[in-house]
Design a protein around this motif. Structure first.
Motif, PDB file in Angstrom:
ATOM      1  N   UNK A 127       0.742  -1.068  -0.037  1.00  0.00           N
ATOM      2  CA  UNK A 127      -0.081  -0.026  -0.070  1.00  0.00           C
ATOM      3  C   UNK A 127       0.824   1.299   0.004  1.00  0.00           C
ATOM      4  N   UNK A 128       1.876   1.179   0.690  1.00  0.00           N
ATOM      5  CA  UNK A 128       2.837   2.561   0.883  1.00  0.00           C
ATOM      6  C   UNK A 128       3.655   2.482  -0.651  1.00  0.00           C
ATOM      7  N   UNK A 129       3.911   1.523  -1.304  1.00  0.00           N
ATOM      8  CA  UNK A 129       4.591   1.521  -2.530  1.00  0.00           C
ATOM      9  C   UNK A 129       3.423   2.170  -3.552  1.00  0.00           C
ATOM     10  N   UNK A 130       2.402   1.805  -3.627  1.00  0.00           N
ATOM     11  CA  UNK A 130       1.483   2.270  -4.376  1.00  0.00           C
ATOM     12  C   UNK A 130       0.942   3.872  -4.227  1.00  0.00           C
ATOM     13  N   UNK A 149      -6.590   1.613  -8.472  1.00  0.00           N
ATOM     14  CA  UNK A 149      -7.276   0.534  -8.555  1.00  0.00           C
ATOM     15  C   UNK A 149      -6.738  -0.688  -7.731  1.00  0.00           C
ATOM     16  N   UNK A 150      -5.666  -0.952  -7.736  1.00  0.00           N
ATOM     17  CA  UNK A 150      -4.567  -2.057  -7.202  1.00  0.00           C
ATOM     18  C   UNK A 150      -4.556  -1.433  -5.430  1.00  0.00           C
ATOM     19  N   UNK A 151      -4.374  -0.429  -5.420  1.00  0.00           N
ATOM     20  CA  UNK A 151      -4.269   0.026  -3.843  1.00  0.00           C
ATOM     21  C   UNK A 151      -5.648  -0.136  -3.131  1.00  0.00           C
ATOM     22  N   UNK A 152      -6.559   0.172  -3.847  1.00  0.00           N
ATOM     23  CA  UNK A 152      -7.927   0.123  -3.154  1.00  0.00           C
ATOM     24  C   UNK A 152      -8.391  -1.579  -2.867  1.00  0.00           C
ATOM     25  N   UNK A 153      -7.903  -1.958  -3.833  1.00  0.00           N
ATOM     26  CA  UNK A 153      -8.176  -3.615  -3.941  1.00  0.00           C
ATOM     27  C   UNK A 153      -7.408  -4.337  -2.879  1.00  0.00           C
ATOM     28  N   UNK A 154      -6.115  -3.982  -2.658  1.00  0.00           N
ATOM     29  CA  UNK A 154      -5.285  -4.755  -1.786  1.00  0.00           C
ATOM     30  C   UNK A 154      -5.846  -3.985  -0.295  1.00  0.00           C
ATOM     31  N   UNK A 155      -6.363  -2.827  -0.135  1.00  0.00           N
ATOM     32  CA  UNK A 155      -6.767  -2.316   1.176  1.00  0.00           C
ATOM     33  C   UNK A 155      -8.241  -3.123   1.454  1.00  0.00           C
TER      34      UNK A 155
END
Length: 179
Positions: free
Chosen positions: A106-109, A170-176
């Motif tokens: 998440x921090x990377x994104x 999109x990827x960040x929200x999916x991971x969260x």
């Protein structure tokens, strides 16, 4: 513990984790080592990374010590914050490890998002003469070039940054949501 203290602890950890992630990303992208921004990142991360490099080898351009440090710092951040809020740590080591991996992703994104935003804003004003903009271009071009092949600039407007920002979010929200 207060929300202010939690915010402060999280911010301090996240800023240093971002520096470590940047160091790893700059090595992978072969960013100009002599750039002043690159030198800043190297100088603030070297005191912790150099001793770890004696234990963790580098695989090609991938710095295992930096990846380990980012994950360990994320685990320590989670542990400290839970201790501050709950007073005891109710999770297993495996749960802590998985949460720290998720935190690093998440921090990377988030870092990618802000670098893309800052790069876009700087492109309107600096015409490429800013050392930070040069590093940000070196970091993001490998991700933007494939998008440009699919969606070329339209009327002189490069939409690749916007497309990548949407994908990153999109990827960040999916991971969260998975955590």
């Amino acid at each position: 513990m207060s929300n202010g203290a939690t915010f402060l602890v999280q911010t301090i950890f996240d800023l240093f984790i971002m520096a470590v992630i940047l160091r790893l990303w700059m090595q992978l992208a072969r960013v100009d080592y002599f750039n002043p921004f690159s030198q800043f990142i190297v100088k603030i991360t070297s005191p912790v990374l150099n001793p770890l490099r004696r234990v963790f080898p580098t695989l090609g351009r991938f710095d295992i010590a930096a990846a380990f440090l980012a994950t360990a710092l994320a685990a320590l951040k989670i542990f400290v914050i839970v201790q501050m809020q709950v007073g005891a740590f109710p999770y297993s080591v495996l749960n802590l490890f998985m949460a720290s991996i998720q935190s690093v992703l998440i921090i990377t994104l988030q870092l990618m998002f802000w670098i893309l935003i800052i790069r876009a804003i700087l492109s309107w004003f600096s015409q490429g003469r800013n050392p930070i903009e040069f590093v940000f271009a070196q970091l993001t071009e490998p991700m933007l070039a494939p998008i440009r092949r699919i969606i070329p600039p339209i009327g002189g407007l490069d939409l690749s940054v916007l497309v990548l920002i949407i994908l990153v979010q999109f990827v960040r929200i999916s991971i969260m949501g998975a955590g």
